[in-house]
Every structure is written in C-alpha cells, then in structure tokens.
Design a protein around this motif. Structure first.
Motif, PDB file in Angstrom:
ATOM      1  N   LYS A 108      38.587  13.040  63.224  1.00  0.00           N
ATOM      2  CA  LYS A 108      39.230  12.738  64.505  1.00  0.00           C
ATOM      3  C   LYS A 108      38.238  12.100  65.492  1.00  0.00           C
ATOM      4  CE  LYS A 108      43.493  13.930  63.796  1.00  0.00           C
ATOM      5  NZ  LYS A 108      44.534  12.905  63.857  1.00  0.00           N
ATOM      6  N   ASP A 144      48.832  16.259  65.927  1.00  0.00           N
ATOM      7  CA  ASP A 144      49.670  15.073  65.703  1.00  0.00           C
ATOM      8  C   ASP A 144      51.105  15.563  65.619  1.00  0.00           C
ATOM      9  OD1 ASP A 144      47.465  13.480  65.562  1.00  0.00           O
ATOM     10  OD2 ASP A 144      47.559  13.124  63.392  1.00  0.00           O
ATOM     11  N   GLU A 200      53.591   9.805  61.703  1.00  0.00           N
ATOM     12  CA  GLU A 200      53.035  10.208  63.009  1.00  0.00           C
ATOM     13  C   GLU A 200      53.696   9.474  64.176  1.00  0.00           C
ATOM     14  OE1 GLU A 200      48.739   9.813  63.267  1.00  0.00           O
ATOM     15  OE2 GLU A 200      48.893   9.635  65.444  1.00  0.00           O
TER      16      GLU A 200
HETATM   17 MG    MG Z   1      46.536   9.276  65.307  1.00  0.00          MG
END
Ligand code: MG
Ligand code: 4AD
Length: 434
Positions: free
Chosen positions: A330, A348, A357
């Motif tokens: 991330k 998410d 997503e």
């Molecule tokens: Mg993302």
C-alpha cells in the motif's frame, strides 16, 4: 424549458395535449414513407414521438424534402396531437408543416458494427439510447454525491491537476514537460486535500485523475473522474461508516430518481434500494486464508488482483470492505495499525458480483519521522515531499480519507460490461481520440 416558440417532445404526452397543436424540433430517430404518408420518430432531450406527415397536408415539395431527411437529420414540425394505438406511447403528431433544418448525410451508425468502429465514431455513437440513459444516471450520481457531502458539511475544494509530485507511485504517472522541469498529471488530489483539511476539517474534490497504466482490463481507464474525501479526527471505523452511508445514500437516490434508466440498462432499482449499511468487513489475512482454501496461489503479502477480488465478491449482494493490508503493498502515507506494525489502517471497498475495487481509503500517518522513513522505503525523494511533511510539523492530527472511482461505481451500479461505457470519451492505453 424549450426554445422560444417550441414545445418539448414530452409535451405531446401531457394529459391535456390531445387535440392541441404543438411545435417541435429535434432529430430523426428513424423514418419511412409509404403511399404518400411519411412516418418519422422525432427525438429531443425529453423523449421521442411518432410524427405522421401526409403529402396532401404538407404539399408536394415540402413532402419530398422531408422524405430525404436521413436518420439523425434535424427537423421542425408543427402538428396536432392525436391518439394512435399503434404508435409508441399511444400518441402521434399529425404534421401540418415540416421544415428541414439539416437533412443530414447517411448516418454511419447502425446495428451489428464492431466495437472499434463504434469507438472511432464515439462522437456520434453517444446519441444512442443506451448512452443517453447512462449519462443521465451519471449526472444524477454526481448530484447525489454532492448532496450527500453537503449534508455532511464536507467542503468542496479545487486542488490542481498539474503537479510536481507523483503521489501514488511515479511509475504510473503521466509525465509532462513543465517548462523544462518534470511535471505530472494528477493521480490523486489527496496530498492537497490533506493540506486543505487543516483550515476546513472536512473537504472533498471531484477531479480527473490520470493513470499511465497499460492495463487493458474492463475496469481501467487512463483518465477517470475521482471523488476524494478527507476527514479530520477520523479513525478507520468512522471512515468505513461514512463510506457505506455515502454509497447507500447515492444508490437509493438513483433508484428513486432514475428508475426508468436503471431498468433499461439492466439494473432493477429494487436491488439498489435493498443496499443497507453495514457492509461486511473482511480482514486481509482472513481473505488470504479463504483464497488459499479455494486454491489461489497467494500467501500473506500478496497483492490481490482481479481474479482474487472476483472470487471474494462473486456471491455477495452488497459491497464488502477488505481491511488491514500489509504495508508493503500500500501507499507510503497510510497509518500503521496500532498493535501490528506489519499492517496499515486501510480499507478497499469491493463491489459485489465481481466488479472489483470501488474505493481505496485509509487513515494517514501523522508522525513526521515514520512518514519520512516510509517515503525513503518506497524509493521516493524526501525533498519533493517536504511541503507535505510540513503538515505533520504544524498541528498534526488523526485524519483519514478515501478516493472513489466514479466510472467504477457507475459500472457496477449500471451493470456495464466495460468501464468505457460509463464515460462519453473513454481514454485507454490504445485510444485518446476522439
Ligand atoms: Mg486502490
Ligand atoms: O486506490 P487508489 O489508487 O487510491 C488513491 O488514489 C488514494 N490517494 C485516494 C484517496 O485516499 N484520496 O484510487 C482510488 C480509486 C480506486 O478505488 C478506483 O475506484 C479508482 O480510484 N481508480 C480507477 N478508476 C478507473 N481507472 C483506473 N485506472 C483507476 N485507478 C483507480
């Protein structure tokens, strides 16, 4: 509202319009002529209506001019509204006068053409009923989001699109020549929203974001519309609560205001009305266990791709939150989880039915030392981020935010197969015209 002296096509279907004269203008959806009668379906922004024009009512010359009008040619019609059981909507306009504004050349779009051809002719293809319905819903979605955010006292702000920083990772940023210095097209407004948060506490921006990803998938665009929200004094639980309330609120508004378009596009409005908070929460480590059990070649630390996200959400009716990812997969600005230095306070939101997503969000690291360390670890230049680090030097507070891909959520809400159907002029690795 109509042009002076003209009625909207929808007026022909008003309860009191029968037997009355109307004056319409618009485009020819289709027409055919037989035995001295011309049947035209006339379209404007309010809908379409059948117009019948007789040679003896119009006169020979105007009739023959009208007969030559092509699909998508433009005309003006004066006529009387009459009942006709065979006409769509049960009414027609019997023309006493028909003026050709532009007869038009033969319209190049008809059924069974290739996707590539339709994309080349996108500037004309967007007149189709499917595109019209889609972009009416998109406008309503943007309005509903703004209404929700306004109700939550989140201030709309206007961060820049041109920047000297590539915030989400340099590899995927479009680089430009900014008067001889490197510049980037914005991938996210987040860093600017974080600065704007200190005077305003709750801010959002709706801006285009650019990703130079070569991903040719049904959910990637190189330019997309990005709604980003940044909230002061917010932890992960409250962030997720805000996101799910926002998603449910706009889904309900769409179901109430655009049921016709939703049904036309294959999404029963009732399915959107059935969405309710809270959305299920699934920790990354639980997701990995589940995927391993299903035979996916993943282990703790793996980034989850399209296939994995699909497997986690295929059977779901509601979106789900995936939380607490390993920090290595991330962005640098995410807050380390209290009590677990390996994971970050991030989530998410994944759409159900395998659409993938919709939202990426997280709490932000507040400590200037830890943040500097992370910037170094990801191989970015600390000096470039010095202005951002200033935010941690002057009244640093806990805060969190997220980014929602407008075309992503629309693709799911409208069950579109490809994300390009949710934007009028899609930008993909293979195409930036028309
Ligand atoms: Mg993302
Ligand atoms: O997950 P992302 O990369 O997160 C950020 O950019 C954060 N800085 C946002 C923030 O916290 N303010 O992107 C956010 C969302 C994704 O969840 C996805 O919906 C959308 O942006 N998105 C795309 N949409 C279409 N095409 C692409 N190539 C997209 N990349 C991301």
């Amino acid at each position: 509202m109509s042009a002076p002296g003209f009625d909207a096509v929808g007026r022909a279907f008003a309860p009191d319009a029968l037997g009355k004269e109307v004056r319409l203008h618009g485009w020819v959806l289709r027409s055919r002529s037989s035995g001295g009668i011309l049947f035209v379906v006339l379209r404007d922004r309010t809908g379409s209506v059948q117009v019948t024009a007789r040679r003896d009512a119009l006169g020979a010359e105007p009739f023959s001019a009208a007969e030559k009008v092509q699909a998508e040619g433009a005309i003006e019609v004066t006529g009387t509204v009459a009942e006709d059981r065979r006409a769509p909507g049960g009414r027609e306009v019997r023309a006493s006068r028909l003026v050709v504004v532009d007869a038009g050349q033969p319209f190049p779009i008809f059924s069974d053409q290739t996707e590539e051809f339709l994309l080349d002719k996108r500037h004309l293809a967007i007149r189709s009923q499917e595109h019209v319905a889609t972009f009416r819903v998109k406008a309503e979605l943007l309005r509903a989001l703004r209404e929700f955010l306004d109700g939550e006292e989140v201030l709309e702000t206007t961060p820049p699109i041109l920047s000297g920083n590539a915030a989400e990772g340099g590899a995927e940023a479009f680089r430009i020549d900014y008067f001889g210095r490197p510049g980037y097209l914005s991938q996210t407004a987040q860093l600017y929203l974080e600065a704007l948060l200190f005077p305003h506490e709750r801010v959002y921006a709706l801006t285009p974001s650019f990703r130079a990803e070569k991903s040719r998938t049904p959910r990637h665009l190189t330019e997309y519309l990005h709604l980003e929200v940044e909230l002061a004094w917010c932890d992960l639980a409250r962030l997720l609560d805000f996101e799910e309330r926002m998603v449910c609120s706009v889904a309900h508004v769409l179901a109430e205001r655009r049921p016709k378009e939703l049904s036309e596009l294959g999404r029963p409005p009732e399915e959107l009305l059935a969405l309710r908070p809270p959305f299920p929460r699934l920790r990354y480590d639980e997701a990995i266990e589940r995927l391993e059990a299903q035979g996916f070649p993943v282990r703790w630390g793996s980034d989850l791709g399209t296939a994995e996200e699909k497997a986690l959400t295929l059977e779901e009716k509601s979106p789900i939150f995936l939380t607490h990812f390993p920090k290595e997969i991330k962005a640098f600005y995410m807050l380390r989880s209290p009590g677990d230095a390996r994971t970050v306070e991030a989530a998410d939101l994944l759409a159900p039915e395998g659409y993938g997503e919709l939202i990426g969000g997280s709490c932000r690291e507040t400590d200037v030392g830890l943040l500097t360390e992370r910037i170094r670890e990801v191989g970015a230049n600390v000096e470039e981020y010095d202005w951002y680090l200033d935010l941690r030097r002057h009244g640093s507070i806990p805060h969190a935010g997220f980014g929602l891909g407008i075309e992503r959520i629309l693709r799911w809400l409208l069950r579109r197969e490809h994300i390009r159907e949710t934007t009028p002029f899609p930008r993909t690795p293979a195409r930036h015209t028309p």
